[in-house]
Write an enzyme that holds these catalytic residues in place. Structure first.
Site, short mmCIF file in Angstrom:
data_model
loop_
_atom_site.label_atom_id
_atom_site.label_comp_id
_atom_site.label_asym_id
_atom_site.label_seq_id
_atom_site.Cartn_x
_atom_site.Cartn_y
_atom_site.Cartn_z
N ASP A 96 -4.69 -5.97 3.36
CA ASP A 96 -4.41 -5.01 4.42
C ASP A 96 -3.22 -4.14 4.02
O ASP A 96 -3.26 -2.90 4.05
CB ASP A 96 -4.10 -5.81 5.70
CG ASP A 96 -3.96 -4.92 6.91
OD1 ASP A 96 -4.25 -3.71 6.80
OD2 ASP A 96 -3.55 -5.44 7.97
N TYR B 237 -5.46 -13.60 9.83
CA TYR B 237 -5.89 -12.84 11.01
C TYR B 237 -6.96 -13.58 11.81
O TYR B 237 -7.28 -13.18 12.93
CB TYR B 237 -6.44 -11.45 10.60
CG TYR B 237 -5.43 -10.55 9.93
CD1 TYR B 237 -4.08 -10.90 9.84
CD2 TYR B 237 -5.80 -9.34 9.36
CE1 TYR B 237 -3.15 -10.09 9.23
CE2 TYR B 237 -4.87 -8.52 8.74
CZ TYR B 237 -3.55 -8.90 8.67
OH TYR B 237 -2.64 -8.08 8.05
N LYS C 275 0.08 -15.58 -3.53
CA LYS C 275 1.49 -16.00 -3.44
C LYS C 275 1.51 -17.49 -3.79
O LYS C 275 1.93 -18.35 -3.02
CB LYS C 275 2.00 -15.72 -2.01
CG LYS C 275 3.47 -15.92 -1.81
CD LYS C 275 4.31 -14.83 -2.45
CE LYS C 275 5.80 -15.14 -2.26
NZ LYS C 275 6.67 -14.34 -3.12
N ASP D 99 4.24 -9.89 -4.15
CA ASP D 99 5.47 -9.07 -4.12
C ASP D 99 5.56 -8.23 -5.39
O ASP D 99 5.92 -7.05 -5.35
CB ASP D 99 6.72 -9.93 -3.91
CG ASP D 99 6.65 -11.28 -4.62
OD1 ASP D 99 5.58 -11.62 -5.15
OD2 ASP D 99 7.68 -11.99 -4.64
N ASP E 90 -3.27 -0.06 2.01
CA ASP E 90 -2.60 1.11 2.59
C ASP E 90 -1.58 1.67 1.63
O ASP E 90 -1.43 2.89 1.50
CB ASP E 90 -1.93 0.74 3.92
CG ASP E 90 -2.88 0.88 5.10
OD1 ASP E 90 -4.07 1.20 4.86
OD2 ASP E 90 -2.46 0.67 6.25
#
Ligand code: NAD
Length: 360
Positions: free
Chosen positions: A251, A146, A195, A227, A255
């Site tokens: 992020d 980001y 990852k 994942d 959620d």
């Protein structure tokens, strides 16, 4: 102990829910002989109305001088409020981003805790949630995808876009230390999510996290691919204590984790700097649809205040006291409208605050 708290009531339900958090903090200060003083500052829509900007330099200075910042919520109805006719840099949310940046808040904490009493709101099967779950997602907030350079340009007649994902050793080290410190206050387990089978940035992440873990021999460290973590959160959320991860993964996973708890009015959060200063706020927004009606659930904000006591002031027993009082109130069957279910007693925002104080 004397502590200075910068308080931002904000917009919508913000003033109502913050008043209840202050009520609880005042009761705690009396019970444990602390002095909390409050500096009220404006941010968001209310600041636009008064100062013409979503966050003034004076407000930032007050926040910087405080021991912690407690925030309600900011923003209005994004389709009808005149604040959203302004250019993006002058809208309410710009104030929040500016505050996070000015205070250098690089670590985001999002707890996901399933209250026994609210199990019905959890979308997972009962056998999965049996015994509840209690995790803390520690997300790096100021680096990664980001914040890397980005560009969209035409190459050979078609548009091509790129976003750079960059992490330095120091950025990883400081968030990892924060994750391990938090695990030391909890169940002493860190799941570092990356990852590393694909990304160089994740391989560096894993190496640095392993190095930092050497300073925390009491904490069990495991690594998990992002994942797999997304699946494990719905398959077996009980396995997690602290999930430590980078900005974009955090992020998405935070959620996901909060949705499995089922209730937006119960979710607290914190954003921390390298020292003890942090900003504490509920995960939900300003709920303009119910603002001014005294029906909002103040628990997320009260839990955020408890996090402030625990992580900025090292007042662990005071924070425990608030969390237990909330459990007791739920056990006695009191509910605000958002968590109401059959056979329970519906109470207003201010009554919920009173009940929590009575149960401290
Ligand atoms: P929201 O979280 O404000 O509301 C979503 C739904 O949940 C609404 O129906 C609302 O009534 C309900 N709800 C939220 N909090 C509640 C509570 N404590 N008790 C009972 N019900 C509650 O999200 P939204 O409607 O998409 O956004 C409204 C405004 O909030 C927007 O301006 C948005 O930009 C802003 N926002 C601010 C923050 C923040 O201050 N950090 C975060 C998210 C959204």
């Amino acid at each position: 102990m004397n502590k200075n708290i910068a308080v931002i009531k904000g917009d919508g339900i913000g003033p109502e829910i913050v008043d209840e958090a202050i009520k609880v903090l005042d009761a705690i200060s009396q019970k444990y002989n602390h002095t909390f003083s409050y500096d009220y500052i404006l941010m968001g829509g209310c600041s636009i109305d008064v100062c013409g900007t979503p966050l003034s330099d004076e407000a930032i200075e007050i926040a910087k001088k405080s021991d912690a910042v407690l925030l309600g919520s900011i923003g209005g109805d994004t389709t009808t409020s005149p604040w959203y006719k302004l250019e993006p840099s002058l809208r309410p949310e710009a104030g929040l981003l500016k505050m996070r940046k000015s205070l250098n808040l690089f670590a985001n904490l999002r707890p996901a805790y399933l209250y026994n009493e609210l199990k019905g709101a959890c979308p997972l099967k009962e056998e999965i949630t049996e015994g509840g779950f209690d995790m803390m997602i520690v997300r790096e907030l100021t680096g990664g995808l980001y914040f890397g350079d980005r560009e969209t340009k035409e190459i050979d007649g078609q548009m091509v876009a790129h976003d750079n994902l960059v992490y330095s050793e120091n950025e990883i080290k400081r968030i990892a230390k924060r994750g391990f410190d938090i695990a030391m206050k909890r169940n002493k387990k860190v799941t570092s999510v990356d990852k590393a089978n694909v990304l160089d940035s994740s391989r560096l992440w894993r190496k640095v996290v392993n190095e930092v873990s050497q300073d925390y021999p009491e904490v069990t460290l495991e690594h998990m691919l992002v994942d797999n973590c997304a699946m494990q959160l719905v398959k077996d959320p009980k396995q997690f204590d602290v999930i430590l991860t980078e900005n974009m993964f955090g992020d998405i996973l935070s959620d996901e984790a909060s949705m499995v708890t089922g209730s937006i009015g119960m979710l607290s959060s914190a954003s921390l700097r390298e020292d003890k200063l942090g900003m504490y706020e509920p995960s939900h927004g300003s709920a303009p649809d119910i603002a001014g009606k005294n029906v909002a659930n103040p628990i997320a904000t009260i839990l955020s205040a408890a996090m402030m006591l625990r992580y900025s002031f090292d007042m662990d027993k005071e924070a425990d006291n608030i969390e237990k009082a909330i459990e007791k109130v739920l056990e006695k069957g009191y509910r605000t409208i958002d968590i109401m279910s059959k056979g329970k007693e519906e109470v207003s925002c201010s009554r919920m605050g009173d009940l929590i104080v009575e149960n401290l």
